[in-house]
Enzyme design. Structure first.
Site, mmCIF file in Angstrom:
data_model
loop_
_atom_site.group_PDB
_atom_site.id
_atom_site.type_symbol
_atom_site.label_atom_id
_atom_site.label_comp_id
_atom_site.label_asym_id
_atom_site.label_seq_id
_atom_site.Cartn_x
_atom_site.Cartn_y
_atom_site.Cartn_z
ATOM 1 N N ASP A 73 0.834 -1.206 0.000
ATOM 2 C CA ASP A 73 0.000 0.000 0.000
ATOM 3 C C ASP A 73 0.865 1.250 0.000
ATOM 4 O OD1 ASP A 73 -2.401 1.348 -0.036
ATOM 5 O OD2 ASP A 73 -2.654 1.313 2.137
ATOM 6 N N HIS A 87 2.225 3.350 -9.088
ATOM 7 C CA HIS A 87 2.052 1.915 -9.329
ATOM 8 C C HIS A 87 3.224 1.364 -10.137
ATOM 9 C CE1 HIS A 87 -1.793 2.229 -7.515
ATOM 10 N NE2 HIS A 87 -2.382 2.860 -8.513
ATOM 11 N N LEU A 113 10.433 -20.782 -4.759
ATOM 12 C CA LEU A 113 9.475 -19.832 -4.177
ATOM 13 C C LEU A 113 8.159 -19.926 -4.917
ATOM 14 C CD1 LEU A 113 8.843 -17.198 -2.431
ATOM 15 C CD2 LEU A 113 9.546 -15.924 -4.460
#
Ligand code: IPE
Ligand code: IPE
Ligand code: MG
Length: 232
Positions: free
Chosen positions: A6, A23, A117
Protein backbone atom coordinates in the site's frame (compact mmCIF):
# COMPACT_ATOMS: atom_id res chain seq x y z
CA UNK A 1 4.98 -14.18 4.10
CA UNK A 2 2.17 -11.99 2.78
CA UNK A 3 2.36 -8.31 1.90
CA UNK A 4 -0.30 -5.64 1.48
CA UNK A 5 1.55 -3.35 -0.89
CA UNK A 6 0.00 0.00 0.00
CA UNK A 7 1.00 3.61 -0.56
CA UNK A 8 1.67 3.84 -4.29
CA UNK A 9 -0.83 6.65 -4.73
CA UNK A 10 0.56 8.74 -1.89
CA UNK A 11 4.11 8.17 -3.11
CA UNK A 12 3.13 9.68 -6.46
CA UNK A 13 1.00 12.51 -5.08
CA UNK A 14 3.90 13.63 -2.86
CA UNK A 15 5.93 14.00 -6.01
CA UNK A 16 3.07 15.72 -7.85
CA UNK A 17 2.90 12.85 -10.29
CA UNK A 18 -0.11 10.80 -11.40
CA UNK A 19 -0.99 7.83 -9.21
CA UNK A 20 -0.18 5.45 -12.05
CA UNK A 21 3.49 6.44 -11.74
CA UNK A 22 3.35 5.26 -8.14
CA UNK A 23 2.05 1.91 -9.33
CA UNK A 24 4.78 1.66 -11.94
CA UNK A 25 7.52 2.35 -9.41
CA UNK A 26 5.73 -0.04 -7.07
CA UNK A 27 6.25 -2.71 -9.72
CA UNK A 28 10.00 -2.30 -9.30
CA UNK A 29 9.61 -2.84 -5.57
CA UNK A 30 7.82 -6.10 -6.35
CA UNK A 31 10.76 -7.25 -8.47
CA UNK A 32 13.19 -6.34 -5.65
CA UNK A 33 11.13 -8.12 -3.03
CA UNK A 34 10.80 -11.31 -5.08
CA UNK A 35 14.57 -11.46 -5.51
CA UNK A 36 15.09 -10.98 -1.76
CA UNK A 37 12.50 -13.63 -0.98
CA UNK A 38 14.34 -16.15 -3.14
CA UNK A 39 17.65 -15.29 -1.49
CA UNK A 40 16.13 -15.54 2.00
CA UNK A 41 14.55 -18.90 1.15
CA UNK A 42 11.02 -17.75 1.86
CA UNK A 43 8.67 -20.53 0.81
CA UNK A 44 5.51 -18.71 -0.19
CA UNK A 45 5.13 -14.99 -0.89
CA UNK A 46 1.61 -13.67 -1.38
CA UNK A 47 1.29 -10.09 -2.63
CA UNK A 48 -1.91 -8.08 -2.62
CA UNK A 49 -1.86 -6.37 -5.99
CA UNK A 50 -5.53 -5.56 -6.65
CA UNK A 51 -8.49 -6.05 -4.35
CA UNK A 52 -12.00 -6.71 -5.57
CA UNK A 53 -12.90 -3.34 -4.06
CA UNK A 54 -10.24 -1.64 -6.17
CA UNK A 55 -12.59 -1.91 -9.18
CA UNK A 56 -14.26 1.16 -7.67
CA UNK A 57 -11.23 3.30 -8.52
CA UNK A 58 -11.22 5.65 -11.53
CA UNK A 59 -11.29 3.66 -14.78
CA UNK A 60 -7.97 5.11 -15.94
CA UNK A 61 -6.21 3.93 -12.78
CA UNK A 62 -7.74 0.46 -13.08
CA UNK A 63 -6.61 0.30 -16.72
CA UNK A 64 -3.09 1.35 -15.77
CA UNK A 65 -2.94 -1.35 -13.10
CA UNK A 66 -4.19 -4.05 -15.48
CA UNK A 67 -1.62 -3.00 -18.07
CA UNK A 68 1.04 -3.21 -15.39
CA UNK A 69 0.07 -6.80 -14.45
CA UNK A 70 0.20 -7.87 -18.08
CA UNK A 71 3.60 -6.23 -18.48
CA UNK A 72 4.87 -7.77 -15.25
CA UNK A 73 3.82 -11.24 -16.38
CA UNK A 74 5.43 -10.74 -19.78
CA UNK A 75 8.74 -9.36 -18.54
CA UNK A 76 9.28 -11.30 -15.32
CA UNK A 77 8.79 -14.83 -16.58
CA UNK A 78 12.39 -15.37 -17.72
CA UNK A 79 13.68 -14.09 -14.37
CA UNK A 80 11.22 -16.33 -12.52
CA UNK A 81 12.38 -19.34 -14.50
CA UNK A 82 16.00 -18.52 -13.73
CA UNK A 83 15.28 -18.19 -10.01
CA UNK A 84 12.98 -21.17 -9.57
CA UNK A 85 9.93 -18.99 -8.90
CA UNK A 86 6.52 -20.49 -9.50
CA UNK A 87 3.94 -17.82 -10.34
CA UNK A 88 0.31 -18.12 -9.31
CA UNK A 89 -2.42 -15.50 -9.51
CA UNK A 90 -5.08 -15.85 -6.82
CA UNK A 91 -8.52 -14.29 -6.89
CA UNK A 92 -11.39 -14.20 -9.34
CA UNK A 93 -10.70 -14.47 -13.04
CA UNK A 94 -14.15 -13.97 -14.52
CA UNK A 95 -13.89 -10.17 -14.45
CA UNK A 96 -10.37 -9.92 -15.91
CA UNK A 97 -9.83 -9.25 -19.63
CA UNK A 98 -9.61 -12.55 -21.56
CA UNK A 99 -6.15 -11.60 -22.81
CA UNK A 100 -4.91 -11.12 -19.25
CA UNK A 101 -6.38 -14.46 -18.20
CA UNK A 102 -4.46 -16.10 -21.06
CA UNK A 103 -1.26 -14.37 -19.91
CA UNK A 104 -1.87 -15.59 -16.36
CA UNK A 105 -2.47 -19.16 -17.48
CA UNK A 106 0.64 -19.09 -19.64
CA UNK A 107 2.80 -17.68 -16.83
CA UNK A 108 1.51 -20.31 -14.43
CA UNK A 109 2.08 -23.14 -16.88
CA UNK A 110 5.57 -22.03 -17.87
CA UNK A 111 6.77 -21.55 -14.29
CA UNK A 112 4.95 -24.57 -12.82
CA UNK A 113 8.26 -26.35 -12.19
CA UNK A 114 9.63 -23.55 -9.97
CA UNK A 115 10.44 -25.10 -6.60
CA UNK A 116 12.26 -22.37 -4.66
CA UNK A 117 9.47 -19.83 -4.18
CA UNK A 118 5.75 -19.86 -4.77
CA UNK A 119 4.88 -16.29 -5.73
CA UNK A 120 1.16 -15.67 -5.39
CA UNK A 121 -0.17 -12.41 -6.80
CA UNK A 122 -3.63 -11.53 -5.53
CA UNK A 123 -5.62 -9.87 -8.31
CA UNK A 124 -9.38 -9.22 -8.07
CA UNK A 125 -9.05 -10.84 -4.68
CA UNK A 126 -11.49 -10.63 -1.79
CA UNK A 127 -11.06 -12.93 1.18
CA UNK A 128 -14.74 -12.69 2.09
CA UNK A 129 -15.87 -13.56 -1.43
CA UNK A 130 -13.43 -16.48 -1.50
CA UNK A 131 -14.73 -17.77 1.84
CA UNK A 132 -18.32 -17.54 0.62
CA UNK A 133 -17.42 -19.31 -2.65
CA UNK A 134 -15.64 -22.09 -0.73
CA UNK A 135 -18.55 -22.45 1.69
CA UNK A 136 -20.94 -22.96 -1.25
CA UNK A 137 -18.93 -26.05 -2.21
CA UNK A 138 -20.13 -27.69 1.02
CA UNK A 139 -23.87 -27.59 0.51
CA UNK A 140 -24.99 -29.99 3.22
CA UNK A 141 -22.99 -30.49 6.40
CA UNK A 142 -20.19 -28.06 5.75
CA UNK A 143 -16.52 -29.03 6.04
CA UNK A 144 -15.39 -31.61 8.61
CA UNK A 145 -12.61 -29.42 9.93
CA UNK A 146 -10.69 -26.21 9.20
CA UNK A 147 -8.08 -28.10 7.15
CA UNK A 148 -10.75 -29.47 4.80
CA UNK A 149 -12.15 -25.99 4.37
CA UNK A 150 -8.69 -24.51 3.77
CA UNK A 151 -8.00 -26.85 0.92
CA UNK A 152 -11.25 -25.93 -0.83
CA UNK A 153 -10.55 -22.28 -0.15
CA UNK A 154 -7.22 -22.69 -1.93
CA UNK A 155 -8.95 -24.32 -4.85
CA UNK A 156 -11.54 -21.58 -5.34
CA UNK A 157 -8.83 -18.92 -5.63
CA UNK A 158 -6.85 -21.01 -8.16
CA UNK A 159 -4.01 -21.96 -5.86
CA UNK A 160 -2.07 -24.86 -7.36
CA UNK A 161 -1.16 -26.53 -4.10
CA UNK A 162 -1.84 -26.49 -0.39
CA UNK A 163 -0.31 -23.40 1.18
CA UNK A 164 0.44 -23.13 4.90
CA UNK A 165 -1.21 -20.35 6.92
CA UNK A 166 0.48 -16.95 6.84
CA UNK A 167 3.26 -16.56 9.44
CA UNK A 168 4.04 -12.91 8.78
CA UNK A 169 1.82 -10.28 7.23
CA UNK A 170 3.43 -6.97 6.32
CA UNK A 171 1.45 -3.87 5.37
CA UNK A 172 3.22 -0.81 4.04
CA UNK A 173 1.79 2.69 3.79
CA UNK A 174 0.99 3.18 7.49
CA UNK A 175 -2.58 1.90 7.53
CA UNK A 176 -3.29 -0.77 10.13
CA UNK A 177 -6.02 -2.90 8.59
CA UNK A 178 -6.45 -6.03 6.50
CA UNK A 179 -8.65 -4.63 3.71
CA UNK A 180 -10.19 -8.06 3.00
CA UNK A 181 -6.87 -9.86 2.45
CA UNK A 182 -6.34 -13.51 3.52
CA UNK A 183 -8.76 -13.28 6.44
CA UNK A 184 -8.83 -17.04 6.97
CA UNK A 185 -5.14 -17.66 6.32
CA UNK A 186 -4.01 -14.94 8.75
CA UNK A 187 -5.74 -16.50 11.80
CA UNK A 188 -2.43 -16.59 13.73
CA UNK A 189 -0.27 -14.41 11.50
CA UNK A 190 2.07 -11.91 13.10
CA UNK A 191 1.17 -8.47 11.78
CA UNK A 192 3.86 -5.92 10.99
CA UNK A 193 2.86 -2.44 9.88
CA UNK A 194 5.34 0.01 8.45
CA UNK A 195 4.85 3.63 7.41
CA UNK A 196 7.16 3.09 4.43
CA UNK A 197 5.27 3.66 1.17
CA UNK A 198 5.32 0.61 -1.09
CA UNK A 199 7.50 2.04 -3.91
CA UNK A 200 10.22 2.72 -1.31
CA UNK A 201 10.06 -0.72 0.32
CA UNK A 202 13.43 -2.41 0.02
CA UNK A 203 15.56 -5.24 1.36
CA UNK A 204 16.28 -3.39 4.62
CA UNK A 205 12.57 -3.00 5.29
CA UNK A 206 12.03 -6.69 4.68
CA UNK A 207 14.92 -7.60 6.95
CA UNK A 208 13.51 -5.33 9.64
CA UNK A 209 10.07 -6.93 9.36
CA UNK A 210 11.57 -10.42 9.56
CA UNK A 211 13.60 -9.34 12.59
CA UNK A 212 10.47 -8.10 14.30
CA UNK A 213 8.74 -11.38 13.45
CA UNK A 214 11.58 -13.37 15.05
CA UNK A 215 11.32 -11.34 18.25
CA UNK A 216 7.61 -12.09 18.61
CA UNK A 217 6.52 -14.99 20.75
CA UNK A 218 3.92 -17.06 18.96
CA UNK A 219 1.71 -18.79 21.49
CA UNK A 220 -1.23 -20.18 19.50
CA UNK A 221 -3.40 -19.97 22.59
CA UNK A 222 -0.95 -21.61 24.98
CA UNK A 223 0.93 -20.04 27.87
CA UNK A 224 4.47 -18.69 27.38
CA UNK A 225 7.16 -21.35 27.37
CA UNK A 226 8.92 -20.41 30.69
CA UNK A 227 5.58 -20.46 32.60
CA UNK A 228 4.85 -23.89 31.26
CA UNK A 229 8.14 -25.33 32.52
CA UNK A 230 7.63 -23.79 36.00
CA UNK A 231 4.31 -25.56 36.49
CA UNK A 232 5.42 -29.01 35.37
C1 IPE B 1 -1.65 0.21 -3.28
O1 IPE B 1 -1.41 1.56 -3.33
C2 IPE B 1 -1.80 -0.36 -4.66
C3 IPE B 1 -3.16 -0.78 -5.01
C4 IPE B 1 -4.20 -0.71 -4.22
C5 IPE B 1 -3.34 -1.28 -6.33
P1 IPE B 1 -2.60 2.61 -3.30
O2 IPE B 1 -2.94 2.96 -4.71
O3 IPE B 1 -3.71 2.15 -2.47
O4 IPE B 1 -1.86 3.83 -2.62
P2 IPE B 1 -2.48 4.87 -1.58
O5 IPE B 1 -2.99 4.06 -0.43
O6 IPE B 1 -3.59 5.59 -2.29
O7 IPE B 1 -1.33 5.73 -1.24
C1 IPE C 1 -5.44 -2.74 -0.21
O1 IPE C 1 -5.13 -1.41 -0.32
C2 IPE C 1 -5.36 -3.37 -1.54
C3 IPE C 1 -4.03 -3.49 -2.12
C4 IPE C 1 -2.92 -3.12 -1.56
C5 IPE C 1 -3.98 -4.11 -3.41
P1 IPE C 1 -6.25 -0.28 -0.44
O2 IPE C 1 -5.52 1.01 -0.53
O3 IPE C 1 -7.18 -0.60 -1.54
O4 IPE C 1 -7.01 -0.44 0.94
P2 IPE C 1 -7.86 0.59 1.77
O5 IPE C 1 -8.88 1.16 0.83
O6 IPE C 1 -6.92 1.65 2.24
O7 IPE C 1 -8.44 -0.18 2.89
MG1 MG D 1 -4.14 2.36 -0.49
Amino acid sequence: VAVIMDGNGRWAVRRRRPRSIGHRVGGRAVRRLVECAVRLEIDVLTLYAFSSDNWARPAAEVRALMRLFARYLATEIPRCLENGVRVNVIGRRDRLAPGLVKDIERAEAVTAGGARLLLRLAVDYSARQAIVAAARRFPRRGPDDPAAFASVLNRVVHSPRAVPPVDLLIRTGGEQRLSDFLLWECAYAELVFTPRLWPDFDENDLTRALGEYRRRERRFGRVPVPARSLET
